[in-house]
Scaffold this motif. Sequence first.
Motif, PDB file in Angstrom:
ATOM      1  N   LEU A 104       2.820  -2.660   0.517  1.00 21.98           N
ATOM      2  CA  LEU A 104       2.453  -1.333   1.005  1.00 21.98           C
ATOM      3  C   LEU A 104       1.243  -0.792   0.239  1.00 21.98           C
ATOM      4  O   LEU A 104       1.079  -1.067  -0.943  1.00 21.98           O
ATOM      5  N   CYS A 113       3.909  -1.207   8.126  1.00 25.00           N
ATOM      6  CA  CYS A 113       3.473  -1.823   6.853  1.00 25.00           C
ATOM      7  C   CYS A 113       3.336  -3.327   7.017  1.00 25.00           C
ATOM      8  O   CYS A 113       3.869  -3.924   7.935  1.00 25.00           O
ATOM      9  N   TYR A 134       1.534   2.652   6.034  1.00 23.52           N
ATOM     10  CA  TYR A 134       1.207   2.099   4.713  1.00 23.52           C
ATOM     11  C   TYR A 134       0.158   0.981   4.826  1.00 23.52           C
ATOM     12  O   TYR A 134      -0.070   0.255   3.869  1.00 23.52           O
TER      13      TYR A 134
END
Length: 486
Positions: free
Chosen positions: A428, A424, A110
């Motif tokens: 995100l 992440c 992400y």
Amino acid sequence: MEGTALSGKSGCGECCAVRSGVFENKFYDPTAYRLGTYAFSPGAGQGLGTRRPMTRSEEQWRKALRVIPAGTQTLSKGPGCFVDGVSPKYLARGKGSHVWDVDGNEYIDYCLACFPLTLGYSVPAVDEAIKAQLSDGITFSMMHPLEVKVADMLTERIPCAEMARFGKNGSDVTAMAVRLARHITGRDKVACLGYHGMQDWFIGTTDRSWGIPEAVRKMTIPFRYNDPASLEDIFSKHKGEVACVIMEPAMYEFPVGGFLDAVREMTAEEGALLIFDEMLTGFRFAEGGAQELFGVTPDLATFGKGIANGMPIGVLVGREQYMRHFEKVFFSSTYGGEVLTLAAAAAALNFYREHRVIRQLWKAGKIIFDNFNRLVRDRGLSDHVQTVGFPVRQQMIFRDRTGEISYILPALFQQEMLKRGILCYAGLGFSYSHSDEDLMVTVRAFQETLDVLEKAIESGQPERFMEGVPSQPVFRNLRAQKQTAN
Ligand SMILES: Cc1ncc(COP(=O)(O)O)c(C=O)c1O
């Protein structure tokens, strides 16, 4: 804006209505994306995470420190931004929404290479366009028709864009936007809001201003989001001296009280140019960026991430009456019209339309936004953890037991997510390649991570839960301004 279903060229209006910061997504049923009801395929998420030791990553890093100052080309990709000792340092490959580190561990990503990968890794439509162009040449001794084609596609999609120029990154084009504004107005000072890249006039405002002359530092003055008085103050203290206002039109706050309109009006009244830096809002909020979503049109705008799915590009667009000054103002570089990137851009821009990418990004963001906040509420953690921003640009804010912004809790969050196979920051980013199943695997990781965070907060000593060296924001002063981890 209130109560208005969005409409726009990009099709964002198809998916989301924004009501003063509240998002309604008409394209998914939230109950279908709850852990209790979602039908995982067998083995979903298995095999992800930090399973193998990071031997190769660490070996590379030791070598890097000998030959690369600070070890990295991009601070936000370096070990300072990830929990050192837990996180990998080098990635080897990506496909869709997944990446593999050099030791063979797999993650759902992400971070998306600092967010240009809005379609995902190795997307065939873009990769094929690059390969096809490669067989004809990378860059040429004269111009190539793709320069015209991509400029045309951008002017069709971005409200303020009547003309376009290309650079190789965001810093190139924010620098050129400011140079143009200085030439047009005959003034030197700049009012800014957000992050704008590595050039002197901006970095001089940050806590990393080493090497930047005092005279340059004095030229740029930051103001605050949703605080028109802070901009008014700059205009009154520097009457007739401000060349432009350059700002990210949306970060993690919804513009309230007609903030963007007020900036637009004030800038015009003061004879300065308004530049929207849409590096992170362009091709996410809508194809035409936040200017399309909020209906406020700047004089110039800069775009980049999201245009060519990871190929290096920065774009400066704007009104013809201003852009024409580049017939005189210097803006020229060897690689500005490099053609592999432009082939990727043309393919990506077509892909957006054909696959309704914006709609998918909002949907993915909304699934994560809703589920994270629901899990936080269920645990009674709302005083400590909160997601702010927009489904397509969101940030998690962590507070310790005293209510102060915590630097340890986001690092702990990142550590626990990583162990469960989710790469992440505390916030995100989404690509077209993130599948519903990826998102639900992520929600499952949230659940377990929040269990750890709950214990850590209760203990009053969250640092004891850290298994590595906590990640740090690149800029401390920007973090305070943007409420961001980066
Ligand atoms: C809003 C914004 N502007 C400008 C830049 C600078 O872009 P680059 O790093 O490509 O020079 C960035 C990079 O993160 C950005 O987020």
